[in-house]
Design an enzyme around this catalytic site. Structure first.
Site, PDB file in Angstrom:
ATOM      1  N   ASP A 192     -25.051 -16.239 -21.691  1.00  0.00           N
ATOM      2  CA  ASP A 192     -23.619 -16.519 -21.519  1.00  0.00           C
ATOM      3  C   ASP A 192     -23.188 -16.369 -20.073  1.00  0.00           C
ATOM      4  OD1 ASP A 192     -23.849 -13.661 -21.600  1.00  0.00           O
ATOM      5  OD2 ASP A 192     -21.705 -13.531 -22.051  1.00  0.00           O
ATOM      6  N   GLU A 202     -22.999 -10.879 -16.004  1.00  0.00           N
ATOM      7  CA  GLU A 202     -21.622 -11.189 -16.400  1.00  0.00           C
ATOM      8  C   GLU A 202     -20.659 -10.991 -15.233  1.00  0.00           C
ATOM      9  OE1 GLU A 202     -19.521  -9.558 -20.196  1.00  0.00           O
ATOM     10  OE2 GLU A 202     -19.305  -8.059 -18.610  1.00  0.00           O
TER      11      GLU A 202
END
Length: 996
Positions: free
Chosen positions: A266, A87
């Site tokens: 993600d 991330e």
């Protein structure tokens, strides 16, 4: 206390312009609008950028890796501040994209990608260290052995039972054909940046940063219940003879040494999203754009059920093994994992997807970029574009299906109920055969209660709404779904977001109206507020009830009257604030792109975004934008809740034995037979943290274990999380780019910056030139000289970032620079690029021909990997020992070289190579690789071919090549085709192709 009621801001008038000091000499240009003096938002973005990049502030490690946080004593998804995540890397790319937009300096974006590839994408990035050493042994017809998931960590280890045979993996063959191997080009999600755990990097010991993992034991395992362990486990640590594997799975024999990685989908999708915007803002270096495409190619594994079971087949508790793409849900699952063996018996590998899809992990911008020609990042594999086209629609349907009556987005869906393919509960709503799950993946705390899981994904939907509207697509079903979801979500969320006022709540965090009643959902609630100049407040938590209707297509969507949300706990999470502001900003810009002017709701969103940005700046402490956090959960540093089975004892990387002697018996009701240790028991180094004494004192004086409350206040911490700071920085930049560019205002004209990354490619009496776009440039002037350094003479102008120079003479070297111009003036010259055009000889055509392809579409790495096939079109057999192949290239720094034949149908032992340096350099070549064949290679019968021959070349120091200008290299030939620039020789005579 005086109460007021705040509805959505109705004034459409911009707030008064701020008085601010402009950074000396910093003026920027927007790629589509008039040149203007820096706005407050642009200036603040650049100031935050400098705060993040200043070595004094401590956001980056000595290896240049972004820490999760400057501070170290913390426990959330990473359980120590100087961990990092995929991330964080994806946010770093986004930061550098917008820096490149403002400054024209894209080198920092490329450096960020290089660092990501070096430290958190576990591939051989050119240093000779194989970090997926046995992936080639993977069998796509038997991807992995089934083991059930359980509701409590105490129920682990899980038996590797094979109860359900895994389906087949349909991607492996085409990825091998496209890239030459199946080494997964994705980030592992968690990195111990400073080797704090002490495990060390087994497969790349020159790196301090170490691949590690935590969550492995079902939906209830929070960070407080996880056991950190190395991703490369040769059983040095953990239980003797077993390592850490026996905490998670059990089998009849002792677990083998192994490596294993887990990807958070993600993060990689956000990295691709960032590269899409880089391309849209003028970046055009195909080397790095191709890396983003490759990442998107492999990211498709996140679309597959964990054990490749057919989607929907387990609704009755009897899953069916998938065959092809019927195991793909086309959503972004929580993870995908892969691994394999180490040591002498390590000739095996495995791969799994994930059965659980959370709404917070979907990324419609990445899906658009990877599927639509306008997105520009369609991967090279034959079916990738089609897969991502389906995924884009499926994700938008997913959000529509999950949108509550109020507008918030509910959790997600699973293809494996309870992680064990149990039958779905009666009456359970479904989406393409998957069961609705209000909190997919983890339950401590529930995974969809945090407002950040709203702001992150809907910001991406707002981006897509803006992209499609800007492209003139305002009628497609994809556009209608994106618009409906984001419009309804913005309308809901703005009821609970405040600038310069504070919402009134009760002791349990429920918002109150002016009569003191709890607000329990509904449309347009009137929230009571008090004046609070300089403060911002956004929601923190959500409570869910009901479920959506079973999905039956967009045209049958009924608004989900039975799916409801209660919004709670106003908070001051700066990172979520940044993402929320971007959602408002892109939505507002999208309404203008669609309609020509802001809609009423679009204007309200733009005004609230501006107010929140202005207020947030008051929280900048010189290191970043942050607020004080009350950590009521930090009593869990001390409680005994990390489960170990009876008899399990092993060595942790910090030198201690775990679980240690300070344990308590486990709770039989949770299904286990063992002991519990505390967070601090298994990580003793945490007690050396500079903030530990404060936390321990607070726990001893304020925590009441009977009432489970902090009687004298919870401990308070101020954190500077990297992702949070980038979310705020990019919020300023995106508001400036999308909103300020349409506002007019004072103009301070400047000339554009110099073009960067010029490239010159020679042909026959022609030179093709290209360079990066420059923001604010109206035209470019191409200048040429026959001596390096000039003097340069203009040869042409263009409005594009490319030019064809046809006024050249073969065998003459030309030197080029490019300048950018607008109405104000002309930029300095770009760096110099050179090329020597040359005549193209007529290729020799004979009975033998050579077919070529490359699996190496990255021309700037440390190896080149051509594949060949020799075809005999004659009527007599040809002995391969009489044949030689020459591949011409530039060495780009003369060093000893190494030849490898990775595979050959005729036997790799029958293929040899030698390196020959040319007496004088040619265009595209100063060396050739000559490939010859031993007598055991046999002969080619008429009409036959040699079968595939895969070779690979590297320098002994693993420094990079630049294949882009190599005579024999063609990045477009990813399937076998005849190629005249790799000549063939029979008994020393040229019988096919051309020499440079």
């Amino acid at each position: 206390m005086k109460w007021s009621v705040l509805k959505k801001p109705m004034s459409l008038v911009m707030s008064a312009a701020l008085s601010l000091s402009i950074v000396s000499g910093v003026f920027t240009v927007d790629s589509n609008k008039a040149l203007a003096a820096p706005s407050a938002e642009e200036t603040r973005f650049l100031q935050l950028y400098q705060q993040l990049k200043s070595p004094a502030n401590g956001y980056f490690s000595p290896e240049g890796i972004p820490y999760h946080s400057i501070e170290t004593l913390m426990s959330e998804a990473p359980d120590y501040g100087h961990m990092t995540t995929s991330e964080a890397y994806s946010y770093w790319l986004w930061l550098e994209v917008l820096y490149g937009h403002y400054t024209g300096d894209w080198s920092k974006l490329e450096s960020a990608w290089d660092n990501m590839e070096k430290y958190i994408i576990p591939v051989n990035e050119g240093d000779g260290q194989e970090e997926q050493p046995t992936m080639s042994y993977y069998n796509p017809n038997s991807p992995a052995t089934y083991a059930a998931e359980y509701t409590q960590p105490d129920q682990y280890p899980s038996q590797l039972s094979g109860q359900y045979a895994a389906g087949s993996d349909p991607l492996d063959a085409e990825l091998k054909a496209t890239y030459g191997n199946n080494q997964t080009y994705l980030m592992h999600w968690l990195l111990d940046v400073d080797n704090w755990y002490g495990f060390g990097n087994l497969l790349n010991p020159s790196h301090t940063a170490t691949y590690v993992n935590t969550f492995q034991r079902g939906e209830q395992e929070s960070v407080w219940e996880a056991v950190p362990h190395p991703s490369q486990d040769n059983k040095t640590f953990g239980k003797s003879g077993e390592g850490f594997m026996s905490l998670y799975t059990k089998e009849s024999n002792a677990p083998a040494e192994q490596w294993r990685y887990t990807n958070a989908t993600d993060a990689d999708a956000r990295a691709i999203q960032a590269m899409y915007w880089a391309k849209e803002l003028g970046y055009n270096n195909s080397v790095y754009l191709n890396k983003a495409k490759k990442m998107g190619d492999y990211l498709r594994y996140g679309m597959y059920d964990k054990y490749f079971q057919k989607i929907g087949s387990a609704s009755d508790g009897t899953p069916t093994a998938g065959n092809g793409k019927d195991a793909s849900h086309y959503l972004m699952a929580w993870y995908t994992s892969w691994g394999g063996g180490l040591g002498q018996t390590g000739n095996w590998a495995w791969r799994i997807g994930a059965s659980h899809a959370h709404q917070g992990y979907q990324n419609v911008v990445a899906a658009y970029a990877l599927s639509d020609p306008s997105g520009g990042l369609i991967p090279n594999s034959p079916t990738a574009g089609e897969d991502w086209t389906i995924s884009l629609k499926r994700q938008l349907e997913f959000y529509t299906w999950l949108q509550s009556a109020e507008g918030a987005i509910a959790g997600g869906a699973t293809n494996s109920w309870d992680g064990a393919y149990k039958a779905y509960p009666a009456g359970k709503s479904t989406f393409y055969g998957m069961a609705y799950d209000d909190a997919p993946v983890y339950h401590d705390p529930p995974s969809n209660n945090w407002f950040g899981m709203q702001a992150w994904p809907v910001e991406r939907i707002a981006e897509l709404y803006y992209i499609l509207a800007s492209n003139g697509d305002t009628t497609s079903e994809n556009f209608q779904m994106a618009k409906q979801v984001v419009q309804k979500w913005v309308d809901w969320s703005m009821d609970y977001a405040f600038a310069n006022s504070r919402p009134v709540t009760d002791a349990e965090g429920y918002y109150l109206d002016s009569q003191g009643n709890r607000v329990l959902g509904g449309d347009n609630p009137a929230i009571a507020t008090v004046s609070a100049p300089g403060e911002f407040w956004i929601p923190s938590n959500l409570e869910w009830s009901g479920q959506p209707a079973t999905w039956n297509g967009f045209n049958n969507y009924n608004g989900n009257p039975n799916l409801r949300v209660v919004t709670k706990n106003p908070g001051q999470d700066a990172g979520v604030l940044g993402s929320y502001i971007k959602a408002l900003t892109f939505f507002a810009a999208g309404t203008k792109a669609e309609n020509g002017n802001y809609t009423t709701l679009g204007s309200q969103a733009e005004q609230l975004a501006k107010e929140l940005l202005d207020v947030a700046w008051g929280y900048n402490d010189g290191i970043g934008i942050t607020t004080v956090e009350s950590r009521v959960d930090y009593y869990r540093f001390f409680t005994k809740e990390i489960y170990f089975p009876n008899g399990w004892s092993g060595l942790f990387g910090q030198g201690n034995t775990i679980p240690g002697t300070s344990t308590v018996p486990s709770d039989p009701a949770k299904g286990g037979n063992g002991v519990y240790a505390s967070y601090a028991d298994i990580r003793p180094e945490i007690k050396n943290d500079p903030q530990w004494q404060y936390l321990e004192d607070k726990y001893n004086t304020s925590w009441d274990p009977q009432t489970k409350t902090w009687t004298d206040g919870a401990p308070e911490f101020t954190y500077h999380r990297f992702w949070s700071q980038v979310d705020m920085a990019t919020a300023y930049a995106e508001y400036d780019r999308l909103i300020n560019s349409d506002q007019g205002g004072p103009v301070e004209p400047v000339a554009p910056k110099a073009p960067s990354k010029p490239n010159a490619v020679a042909g026959d009496a022609v030179v093709q030139l290209s360079w990066n776009n420059v923001s604010g440039a109206d035209s470019y002037t191409v200048k040429r000289a026959t001596t390096s350094g000039g003097a340069y003479t203009p040869v042409g102008t263009t409005t594009q970032a490319s030019y064809t120079d046809s006024s050249v003479v073969n065998d003459t070297t030309y030197y080029y620079v490019v300048s950018a111009s607008n109405s104000v003036g002309e930029s300095p010259n770009s760096p110099e690029a050179s090329a020597q055009p040359t005549s193209t000889p007529t290729p020799v055509q004979g009975d033998l021909l050579l077919e070529y392809r490359t699996n190496d579409t990255n021309p700037g790495d440390s190896q080149f990997r051509p594949h060949f096939r020799i075809v005999n079109n004659g009527d007599t057999a040809v002995s391969l020992s009489d044949v030689k192949v020459r591949y011409y290239y530039t060495i780009d720094g003369d060093k000893p070289q190494e030849f490898h034949c990775d595979y050959a149908v005729i036997g790799s032992g029958n293929v040899s190579g030698k390196f020959v340096k040319l007496e004088s350099s040619k265009t595209g070549a100063d060396y050739y690789l000559e490939i010859s064949f031993g007598s055991d290679a046999g002969s080619l019968a008429p009409g036959a071919n040699s079968g595939e021959i895969q070779v690979r070349v590297n320098k002994s120091d693993w420094s990079n090549f630049n294949e882009a200008d190599d005579f024999s290299y063609d990045a477009t030939k990813t399937n076998f085709a005849s190629w005249e620039k790799v000549p063939l020789y029979l008994n020393g005579n040229l019988v096919w192709g051309i020499e440079p």
